[in-house]
Design a protein around this motif. Structure first.
Motif, PDB file in Angstrom:
ATOM      1  N   GLU A 222     -35.823 -42.521   0.433  1.00  0.00           N
ATOM      2  CA  GLU A 222     -35.395 -41.684   1.570  1.00  0.00           C
ATOM      3  C   GLU A 222     -34.690 -42.507   2.631  1.00  0.00           C
ATOM      4  O   GLU A 222     -35.044 -43.669   2.852  1.00  0.00           O
ATOM      5  N   TYR A 223     -33.693 -41.918   3.268  1.00  0.00           N
ATOM      6  CA  TYR A 223     -33.031 -42.561   4.399  1.00  0.00           C
ATOM      7  C   TYR A 223     -32.446 -41.460   5.292  1.00  0.00           C
ATOM      8  O   TYR A 223     -32.317 -40.307   4.859  1.00  0.00           O
ATOM      9  N   ASP A 224     -32.118 -41.831   6.529  1.00  0.00           N
ATOM     10  CA  ASP A 224     -31.560 -40.839   7.471  1.00  0.00           C
ATOM     11  C   ASP A 224     -30.055 -41.027   7.583  1.00  0.00           C
ATOM     12  O   ASP A 224     -29.561 -42.156   7.521  1.00  0.00           O
ATOM     13  N   ARG A 225     -29.361 -39.927   7.782  1.00  0.00           N
ATOM     14  CA  ARG A 225     -27.918 -39.997   8.021  1.00  0.00           C
ATOM     15  C   ARG A 225     -27.540 -38.966   9.084  1.00  0.00           C
ATOM     16  O   ARG A 225     -28.161 -37.903   9.168  1.00  0.00           O
ATOM     17  N   ALA A 226     -26.502 -39.289   9.871  1.00  0.00           N
ATOM     18  CA  ALA A 226     -25.961 -38.308  10.806  1.00  0.00           C
ATOM     19  C   ALA A 226     -24.730 -37.685  10.154  1.00  0.00           C
ATOM     20  O   ALA A 226     -23.769 -38.407   9.837  1.00  0.00           O
ATOM     21  N   LEU A 227     -24.781 -36.392   9.913  1.00  0.00           N
ATOM     22  CA  LEU A 227     -23.592 -35.690   9.403  1.00  0.00           C
ATOM     23  C   LEU A 227     -22.672 -35.486  10.602  1.00  0.00           C
ATOM     24  O   LEU A 227     -23.090 -34.936  11.620  1.00  0.00           O
ATOM     25  N   CYS A 228     -21.432 -35.950  10.481  1.00  0.00           N
ATOM     26  CA  CYS A 228     -20.600 -36.132  11.685  1.00  0.00           C
ATOM     27  C   CYS A 228     -19.602 -35.025  11.967  1.00  0.00           C
ATOM     28  O   CYS A 228     -18.842 -35.145  12.929  1.00  0.00           O
ATOM     29  N   SER A 229     -19.543 -33.997  11.127  1.00  0.00           N
ATOM     30  CA  SER A 229     -18.587 -32.923  11.428  1.00  0.00           C
ATOM     31  C   SER A 229     -19.102 -31.617  10.827  1.00  0.00           C
ATOM     32  O   SER A 229     -19.946 -31.624   9.919  1.00  0.00           O
ATOM     33  N   SER A 230     -18.559 -30.527  11.325  1.00  0.00           N
ATOM     34  CA  SER A 230     -18.924 -29.214  10.826  1.00  0.00           C
ATOM     35  C   SER A 230     -18.575 -29.115   9.337  1.00  0.00           C
ATOM     36  O   SER A 230     -19.329 -28.564   8.532  1.00  0.00           O
ATOM     37  N   GLN A 231     -17.419 -29.685   8.969  1.00  0.00           N
ATOM     38  CA  GLN A 231     -16.984 -29.661   7.558  1.00  0.00           C
ATOM     39  C   GLN A 231     -18.006 -30.369   6.656  1.00  0.00           C
ATOM     40  O   GLN A 231     -18.375 -29.857   5.600  1.00  0.00           O
ATOM     41  N   ASP A 232     -18.492 -31.536   7.104  1.00  0.00           N
ATOM     42  CA  ASP A 232     -19.471 -32.277   6.294  1.00  0.00           C
ATOM     43  C   ASP A 232     -20.760 -31.472   6.138  1.00  0.00           C
ATOM     44  O   ASP A 232     -21.351 -31.426   5.059  1.00  0.00           O
TER      45      ASP A 232
END
Ligand SMILES: C[S@@+](CC[C@H](N)C(=O)[O-])C[C@H]1O[C@@H](n2cnc3c(N)ncnc32)[C@H](O)[C@@H]1O
Ligand SMILES: [Zn+2]
Length: 277
Positions: A222-232
């Motif tokens: 497991e790891y964390d990520r920031a999804l950076c756009s509405s498209q993503d």
């Protein structure tokens, strides 16, 4: 390596056609893959990801959000194949080829065969290998439940978020062959479900009924990520089964987000084929 989907005899290549001894033949498409799904088995309801889904998956994966997972799987594969010279690996339900290409680059002495029931996905696999100069992968349109490979021809089968077949994987694997199955962990994308659902829930473990295999290893990665756009956010959402279970209001809530921190959580299981002799 390939067998005829009609009579199960070996296929041999002559120019751009694969032939069996009973006169069945399959053209190799201009892009270099072969379609081994017979017409009567092709069912539009059951033909996997369509072109739009493949595009969304490619847009998302090319951003690298799942690269840590792809590299972790490749590492696990290498560990399991230690001492195996020129391993033959089948990526079953390979999708549009993102992971297959990571494996191919990590294991340049391996021969990797990707199959998927979606022609759009397999066609994109060929684009990936051509653009990255990969030469140790071949791709076919075929089903995981009717693999177009000779009995006991593979050292490893890998299935990532794709249908799993106990009988077919056991048939194509050599004695002692390994199977790796990757699925979402309980916490995978929990934050996305919290945004879309009134009552978010944790994922239940998948049950595969792999009685021809013995589980030898399991890891939660497991790891964390920031999804950076509405498209993503929307591309990732459309890759998940939640997409089909979400209300119009839930989807609207997701559409209004332009970033989202998520847990990317995966369960990597390793199995060894049981010896029946
Ligand atoms: C969730 S996607 C995963 C694709 C890829 N492994 C990845 O992780 O990017 C599931 C894939 O399984 C394919 N699929 C569905 N049913 C299948 C079947 N019976 N045989 C082979 N592939 C199948 C779909 O076309 C799709 O590409
Ligand atoms: Zn045949």
């Amino acid at each position: 390596m390939y067998i005829c989907p009609v009579c199960k005899k070996k296929l041999k290549r002559l120019d751009n056609v694969l032939h069996c001894q009973n006169g069945h033949s399959f053209d190799i498409a201009r892009k270099g893959y072969v379609n081994l799904l017979t017409t009567h088995k092709r069912n539009p309801k059951n033909s996997g990801d369509n072109a739009e889904m493949v595009k969304a998956r490619t847009r998302f994966l090319d951003k690298g959000y799942y690269l840590p997972l792809a590299e972790r799987i490749a590492q696990t594969m290498q560990g399991q194949l230690k001492g195996c010279v020129k391993p033959v690996i089948i990526d079953s339900g390979c999708g549009e080829g993102y992971y297959t290409c990571v494996y191919a680059k990590a294991m340049t002495d391996a021969s990797i065969f990707g199959i998927d029931i979606s022609k759009a996905a397999v066609s994109h696999c060929m684009t990936r290998v051509h653009t990255s100069g990969i030469t140790n992968c071949e791709f076919a349109v075929a089903s995981s439940f009717e693999l177009p490979f000779i009995n006991e021809s593979a050292d490893m089968v890998i299935s990532t978020f794709a249908p799993v077949s106990n009988d077919e994987y056991a048939r194509v694997l050599k004695k002692g062959g390994r199977l790796i199955v990757v699925s979402p962990s309980a916490r995978h994308l929990f934050e996305m479900k919290s945004a879309a659902y009134d009552k978010p829930y944790e994922n239940k473990p998948n049950v595969y009924g792999l009685n021809k295999f013995e589980k030898t290893h399991e890891e939660i990665f497991e790891y964390d990520r920031a999804l950076c756009s509405s498209q993503d956010i929307l591309d990732l959402f459309s890759m998940t089964p939640y997409f089909y279970k979400t209300s119009a209001e839930g989807l609207q809530r997701l559409k209004e987000l332009d970033s989202l921190d998520v847990t990317c959580g995966f369960c990597i299981q390793v199995y060894t084929k049981k010896d029946f002799k």
